[in-house]
Design a protein around this motif. Structure first.
Motif, PDB file in Angstrom:
ATOM      1  N   HIS A  78      41.147  23.007  26.290  1.00 58.84           N
ATOM      2  CA  HIS A  78      41.925  23.189  25.066  1.00 58.84           C
ATOM      3  C   HIS A  78      41.799  24.636  24.587  1.00 58.84           C
ATOM      4  CE1 HIS A  78      38.083  23.271  22.911  1.00 58.84           C
ATOM      5  NE2 HIS A  78      37.763  22.143  23.525  1.00 58.84           N
ATOM      6  N   GLU A  79      42.890  25.167  23.988  1.00 63.08           N
ATOM      7  CA  GLU A  79      42.896  26.493  23.366  1.00 63.08           C
ATOM      8  C   GLU A  79      43.800  26.431  22.127  1.00 63.08           C
ATOM      9  OE1 GLU A  79      43.796  29.762  25.918  1.00 63.08           O
ATOM     10  OE2 GLU A  79      42.353  29.161  27.472  1.00 63.08           O
ATOM     11  N   ILE A  80      43.211  26.375  20.943  1.00 64.02           N
ATOM     12  CA  ILE A  80      43.975  26.300  19.699  1.00 64.02           C
ATOM     13  C   ILE A  80      44.582  27.664  19.372  1.00 64.02           C
ATOM     14  CG2 ILE A  80      41.876  26.736  18.358  1.00 64.02           C
ATOM     15  CD1 ILE A  80      44.794  24.526  17.215  1.00 64.02           C
ATOM     16  N   GLU A  81      45.839  27.694  18.894  1.00 60.17           N
ATOM     17  CA  GLU A  81      46.515  28.973  18.664  1.00 60.17           C
ATOM     18  C   GLU A  81      47.526  28.888  17.513  1.00 60.17           C
ATOM     19  OE1 GLU A  81      47.837  31.032  22.089  1.00 60.17           O
ATOM     20  OE2 GLU A  81      46.180  30.297  23.335  1.00 60.17           O
ATOM     21  N   LEU A  82      47.728  30.023  16.852  1.00 69.98           N
ATOM     22  CA  LEU A  82      48.854  30.202  15.934  1.00 69.98           C
ATOM     23  C   LEU A  82      50.107  30.457  16.759  1.00 69.98           C
ATOM     24  CD1 LEU A  82      50.069  30.740  13.048  1.00 69.98           C
ATOM     25  CD2 LEU A  82      49.511  33.160  13.453  1.00 69.98           C
ATOM     26  N   VAL A  83      51.166  29.712  16.460  1.00 70.48           N
ATOM     27  CA  VAL A  83      52.443  29.878  17.152  1.00 70.48           C
ATOM     28  C   VAL A  83      53.439  30.537  16.209  1.00 70.48           C
ATOM     29  CG1 VAL A  83      54.347  28.696  18.320  1.00 70.48           C
ATOM     30  CG2 VAL A  83      51.999  27.846  18.571  1.00 70.48           C
ATOM     31  N   VAL A  84      54.135  31.553  16.704  1.00 69.07           N
ATOM     32  CA  VAL A  84      55.155  32.267  15.935  1.00 69.07           C
ATOM     33  C   VAL A  84      56.520  31.958  16.539  1.00 69.07           C
ATOM     34  CG1 VAL A  84      56.000  34.538  15.227  1.00 69.07           C
ATOM     35  CG2 VAL A  84      53.530  34.113  15.384  1.00 69.07           C
ATOM     36  N   ALA A  85      57.452  31.511  15.714  1.00 68.99           N
ATOM     37  CA  ALA A  85      58.809  31.192  16.158  1.00 68.99           C
ATOM     38  C   ALA A  85      59.752  32.325  15.758  1.00 68.99           C
ATOM     39  CB  ALA A  85      59.276  29.880  15.541  1.00 68.99           C
ATOM     40  N   ILE A  86      60.502  32.818  16.718  1.00 67.44           N
ATOM     41  CA  ILE A  86      61.423  33.934  16.486  1.00 67.44           C
ATOM     42  C   ILE A  86      62.788  33.403  16.049  1.00 67.44           C
ATOM     43  CG2 ILE A  86      62.611  35.901  17.541  1.00 67.44           C
ATOM     44  CD1 ILE A  86      59.612  36.317  17.118  1.00 67.44           C
ATOM     45  N   GLY A  87      63.269  33.916  14.923  1.00 71.11           N
ATOM     46  CA  GLY A  87      64.569  33.491  14.406  1.00 71.11           C
ATOM     47  C   GLY A  87      65.646  34.553  14.507  1.00 71.11           C
ATOM     48  N   GLY A 108      49.593  25.387  17.604  1.00 65.64           N
ATOM     49  CA  GLY A 108      49.823  24.981  18.979  1.00 65.64           C
ATOM     50  C   GLY A 108      48.528  24.934  19.765  1.00 65.64           C
ATOM     51  N   ILE A 109      48.578  24.299  20.924  1.00 64.06           N
ATOM     52  CA  ILE A 109      47.441  24.262  21.840  1.00 64.06           C
ATOM     53  C   ILE A 109      47.929  24.730  23.206  1.00 64.06           C
ATOM     54  CG2 ILE A 109      45.592  22.891  22.847  1.00 64.06           C
ATOM     55  CD1 ILE A 109      45.911  20.896  20.588  1.00 64.06           C
ATOM     56  N   ASP A 110      47.288  25.773  23.702  1.00 60.22           N
ATOM     57  CA  ASP A 110      47.568  26.273  25.049  1.00 60.22           C
ATOM     58  C   ASP A 110      46.667  25.504  26.007  1.00 60.22           C
ATOM     59  OD1 ASP A 110      47.732  27.659  27.444  1.00 60.22           O
ATOM     60  OD2 ASP A 110      46.784  29.482  26.686  1.00 60.22           O
TER      61      ASP A 110
END
Length: 227
Positions: A78-87, A108-110
């Motif tokens: 598991h790798e916990i992460e902040l996910v950024v969505a591009i608009g 998100g989880i990588d």
């Protein structure tokens, strides 16, 4: 134009609080973006330009899912992460206006086949089989961008109720604006792109039946079970 085969299903991430969805175009990931994680992987953290790898868009998994233990691996991490969505897309974006291109944020989880990743790294081969496999990108619902920049705040992951990863977004080596700026110098970003921004220390293995919960202050949690 008629298709010779049925068109693939569009991968989407739910948008928090409204019934809308965010169609996913590409998934970019930043490698070793927390100093302590770099050290636990055997590397010295530094401020050299960040490096990126990708996952296929159909690797997206919604919260609440059962994720099958992947084949060809005995070290599923598991790798916990902040996910950024591009608009809003762009190329060669400078850091100052970079956040104007952000649609929203998520937890998100990588998911990683660590044994395959390390084997590929030792042999000088690509990481795809260790990183870009089926179901490898769980993502919670997106929160639309607002006043919060998500440049600080607690980030943690629990495994069966035990905390395994715990840090703060302020410890990112490369900030979200810097990530967007660097990435857009290599690839033209487009609406629908997701960026997984890196994981803190404490990555580790999972087995069948494990329940994983990931959290970032101010965002909806992610929860998965290893099937």
């Amino acid at each position: 134009m008629r298709h010779g085969i049925p068109a693939p299903v569009q991968s989407v991430v739910p948008i928090d609080g409204g019934g809308e969805v965010f169609p996913v175009r590409r998934i970019y990931c930043v490698g070793r973006n927390y100093a302590e994680h770099a050290r636990e992987m055997g590397f010295d953290p530094d401020r050299e330009p960040p490096f990126f790898f990708m996952k296929p868009a159909d690797a997206i998994v919604p919260t609440g899912s059962q994720v099958p233990y992947p084949t060809q691996s005995s070290e599923f991490h598991h790798e916990i992460e902040l996910v950024v969505a591009i608009g809003k897309g762009g190329r060669d974006i400078s850091t100052d206006p970079a956040l104007d291109h952000v649609f929203g944020y998520a937890v998100g989880i990588d998911l990683t086949r660590r044994d395959l990743q390390i084997q590929a790294r030792k042999m000088g081969r690509p990481w795809e089989m260790g990183k870009g496999f089926d179901h490898s990108a769980p993502c919670a619902p997106l929160l639309r961008a607002g006043a919060t920049k998500f440049d600080r705040g607690a980030i943690w992951l629990t495994l069966n109720g035990v905390t395994k990863q715990k840090s703060d977004l302020s410890k990112l080596i490369w900030s979200v604006p810097e990530i967007i700026s660097h990435l857009s110098s290599y690839m033209e970003l487009q609406p629908g792109d997701l960026i997984y921004t890196g994981t803190p220390e404490g990555v580790g293995p999972m087995v069948r039946g494990d329940r994983v919960v990931g959290h970032i202050d101010g965002l909806p949690n992610i929860e998965i079970t290893v099937a």
